[in-house]
Design a protein around this motif. Structure first.
Motif, mmCIF file in Angstrom:
data_model
loop_
_atom_site.group_PDB
_atom_site.id
_atom_site.type_symbol
_atom_site.label_atom_id
_atom_site.label_comp_id
_atom_site.label_asym_id
_atom_site.label_seq_id
_atom_site.Cartn_x
_atom_site.Cartn_y
_atom_site.Cartn_z
ATOM 1 N N ALA A 254 0.826 -1.213 0.000
ATOM 2 C CA ALA A 254 0.000 0.000 0.000
ATOM 3 C C ALA A 254 0.856 1.258 0.000
ATOM 4 O O ALA A 254 0.442 2.295 -0.534
ATOM 5 N N THR A 255 2.035 1.190 0.592
ATOM 6 C CA THR A 255 2.940 2.331 0.555
ATOM 7 C C THR A 255 3.402 2.607 -0.872
ATOM 8 O O THR A 255 3.517 3.762 -1.306
ATOM 9 N N ILE A 256 3.655 1.521 -1.626
ATOM 10 C CA ILE A 256 4.007 1.687 -3.039
ATOM 11 C C ILE A 256 2.855 2.340 -3.803
ATOM 12 O O ILE A 256 3.041 3.292 -4.570
ATOM 13 N N ALA A 321 15.303 2.418 -5.916
ATOM 14 C CA ALA A 321 15.908 3.554 -5.225
ATOM 15 C C ALA A 321 16.896 4.301 -6.110
ATOM 16 O O ALA A 321 17.198 5.479 -5.870
ATOM 17 N N VAL A 322 17.417 3.637 -7.140
ATOM 18 C CA VAL A 322 18.361 4.301 -8.047
ATOM 19 C C VAL A 322 17.644 4.913 -9.252
ATOM 20 O O VAL A 322 18.297 5.339 -10.206
ATOM 21 N N ALA A 323 16.330 4.987 -9.215
ATOM 22 C CA ALA A 323 15.556 5.508 -10.347
ATOM 23 C C ALA A 323 15.984 6.901 -10.795
ATOM 24 O O ALA A 323 15.990 7.177 -12.003
ATOM 25 N N VAL A 394 5.861 10.252 5.903
ATOM 26 C CA VAL A 394 7.169 10.492 5.292
ATOM 27 C C VAL A 394 7.163 11.827 4.539
ATOM 28 O O VAL A 394 8.109 12.620 4.633
ATOM 29 N N LEU A 395 6.085 12.097 3.800
ATOM 30 C CA LEU A 395 5.984 13.367 3.080
ATOM 31 C C LEU A 395 5.999 14.549 4.046
ATOM 32 O O LEU A 395 6.665 15.569 3.797
ATOM 33 N N GLN A 396 5.268 14.425 5.145
ATOM 34 C CA GLN A 396 5.216 15.508 6.121
ATOM 35 C C GLN A 396 6.600 15.765 6.709
ATOM 36 O O GLN A 396 7.034 16.923 6.822
ATOM 37 N N GLY A 422 9.996 6.612 0.309
ATOM 38 C CA GLY A 422 8.687 6.061 0.640
ATOM 39 C C GLY A 422 8.166 5.100 -0.407
ATOM 40 O O GLY A 422 7.346 4.236 -0.101
ATOM 41 N N PHE A 423 8.638 5.230 -1.629
ATOM 42 C CA PHE A 423 8.190 4.376 -2.724
ATOM 43 C C PHE A 423 9.074 3.147 -2.907
ATOM 44 O O PHE A 423 8.664 2.173 -3.546
#
Length: 465
Positions: A254-256, A321-323, A394-396, A422-423
């Motif tokens: 769900a985080t993705i 993460a290396v995107a 995480v965004l906050q 977060g993704f």
């Protein structure tokens, strides 16, 4: 629903293909509701209604966390229901249609933007989550009553997950397109709500009609109180181990989902088509690899299949993460690996659940599929609610700036780093670490079980009943 039960006994072997398909159609409803709020509700709150990211995370989390209380109640109610349609099927129709109507209401936006609009969304989402509980719990309970065959449950789940993948693809990929075509902002989200509501209604009616000739499972003796039934579920060690693993992994998935729009916009720099392409790469391969996972389960067992699929999912998420260093064309194949792992993770976990339920029935002599699936879906719903909550937090913390224009505001490098982690890294950890709990997943033999020669003993049922 006080008519005498007219259910037929579970089938000891294979089910007709029309039952496979009919049952699977219910995943149009579960897939749409499980996907679209996780994908679009958090961005809707932060980038259209102007709600701060931390508060938006709470507004998404709390209504679905309510289902932790409601789902076991829905399971107990369906366990005790007697009707000419059996104990589960009435809720496919009534709960499903209520779910469709209430989903459209979430995005109706009668108060425009601002704080009142955010409060309205929370209340509407709470009502929708309650309706979903009374659809999902009976729906998930049905496989234990449709067949007593171990391998047949895997086939049944393969059909269900294939339709689930299709539902995720259609709802997740098309919903953002509908928002854009409807004019973005509030009008676009209203049209999207109607589109998804129609998809949910189609799945609910399809499942109700498609399972009309299936065994309905007559209500049997159960524990006298909800508290006693929950205690029984807690004493089922393999169920407990599987549940803990699945709940935490659901939070990771769900985080993705919660990060797709943010990742497409801020990392891939493609706000127009990025989210749709991500969904196509995530779900498309899942449809193709479903038969492969079925063969893997037949060869190595469901438990090992679950571990393998989960590790593939986690490794793919971590690799993303290396995107920022890669062209978009190199990112999408990695997303496809994540989708392939997700397909297997869902197939094996959902195929192991009815094994735990039937083993408990063989051990205790009591049928309590509704309570077990009520606890299961409550946990799954909590996990799916935690995902957007985690991502919003995480965004906050990263300093994400909200907007009430329907378009995301410019973000700092720190906020973009939060969007990326977060993704990728956080979901990878949430999927991989709970595999440790599966060390406790065993189904000890009972007088009504037999061994498959695989990872554990499994229930085949007592055909004399």
């Amino acid at each position: 629903m006080d008519a005498p039960p007219a259910g037929t006994a579970p089938l000891p072997g294979g089910l007709p293909r029309r039952v496979h398909l009919g049952y699977a159609l219910g995943s149009l409803a579960t897939g749409a509701f499980g996907t679209v709020p996780g994908l679009l509700l958090l961005p809707y709150l932060t980038d259209t209604l102007g709600v701060a990211a931390g508060l938006a995370a709470l507004l998404v989390l709390l209504p679905k966390a309510w289902d932790v209380l409601v789902n076991p109640v829905a399971g107990r109610v369906s366990d005790r229901t007697r009707s000419r349609w059996g104990p589960r099927r009435p809720y496919l129709l009534l709960g499903g249609l209520a779910l469709a109507l209430l989903f459209a209401a979430i995005f109706a936006a009668p108060f425009g933007t601002g704080g009142a609009a955010g409060a309205y969304v929370a209340v509407a989402f709470l009502a929708t989550a309650t309706a979903f509980a009374f659809f999902q719990v009976p729906y998930v309970a049905m496989p234990a009553e449709l067949t007593e065959d171990y391998a047949e449950r895997t086939r049944l789940m393969s059909w269900r997950i294939a339709v689930l993948a299709l539902a995720i693809l259609v709802s997740g990929a098309v919903a953002p397109i509908v928002v854009t075509a409807g004019g973005e902002g509030l009008p676009g989200h209203r049209w999207m709500g109607l589109f998804v509501a129609a998809l949910i209604a189609l799945g609910a009616v399809g499942a109700f009609v498609g399972t009309r000739a299936a065994p309905t499972g007559a209500v049997r003796e159960s524990e006298p109180t909800l508290r006693a039934q929950l205690a029984v579920a807690g004493r089922n060690r393999p169920f407990r181990a599987l549940l803990i693993c699945f709940v935490v992994q659901s939070a990771g998935v769900a985080t993705i989902l919660a990060g797709v729009n943010y990742f497409a916009d801020q990392i891939l720099r493609d706000p127009d088509t990025g989210a749709t392409l991500l969904f196509a790469c995530f779900v498309g391969p899942a449809l193709l690899v479903m038969p492969v996972w079925t063969r893997v389960g037949a060869r190595v067992g469901k438990l090992r299949g679950l571990v393998a699929a989960s590790l593939l999912l986690a490794a793919g998420a971590a690799a993303l993460a290396v995107a920022p260093l890669l062209p978009a064309a190199a990112v999408y194949p990695v997303v496809a690996l994540v989708g392939a792992g997700y397909a297997g993770q869902q197939v094996f976990a959902l195929a192991m659940l009815p094994d735990c339920i039937t083993w408990d029935e063989a051990r205790t002599g009591r049928r309590q599929a509704g309570v077990f699936t009520g606890v299961w879906t409550a946990g799954e719903t909590l996990g799916l609610a935690l995902g957007p909550g985690i991502y919003g937090l995480v965004l906050q913390m990263a300093g994400y700036v909200s907007s009430d224009t329907g378009t995301a505001a410019a973000q700092s490098d720190t906020a973009r780093l939060g969007i990326l982690l977060g993704f990728t890294v956080i979901p990878a950890v949430l999927v991989a670490v709970p595999l440790l709990t599966l060390r406790h997943y065993t189904l000890p033999p009972t007088p009504r079980t037999t061994s498959t020669g695989g990872d554990h003993a499994v229930v085949v049922g007592d055909e004399s009943r």
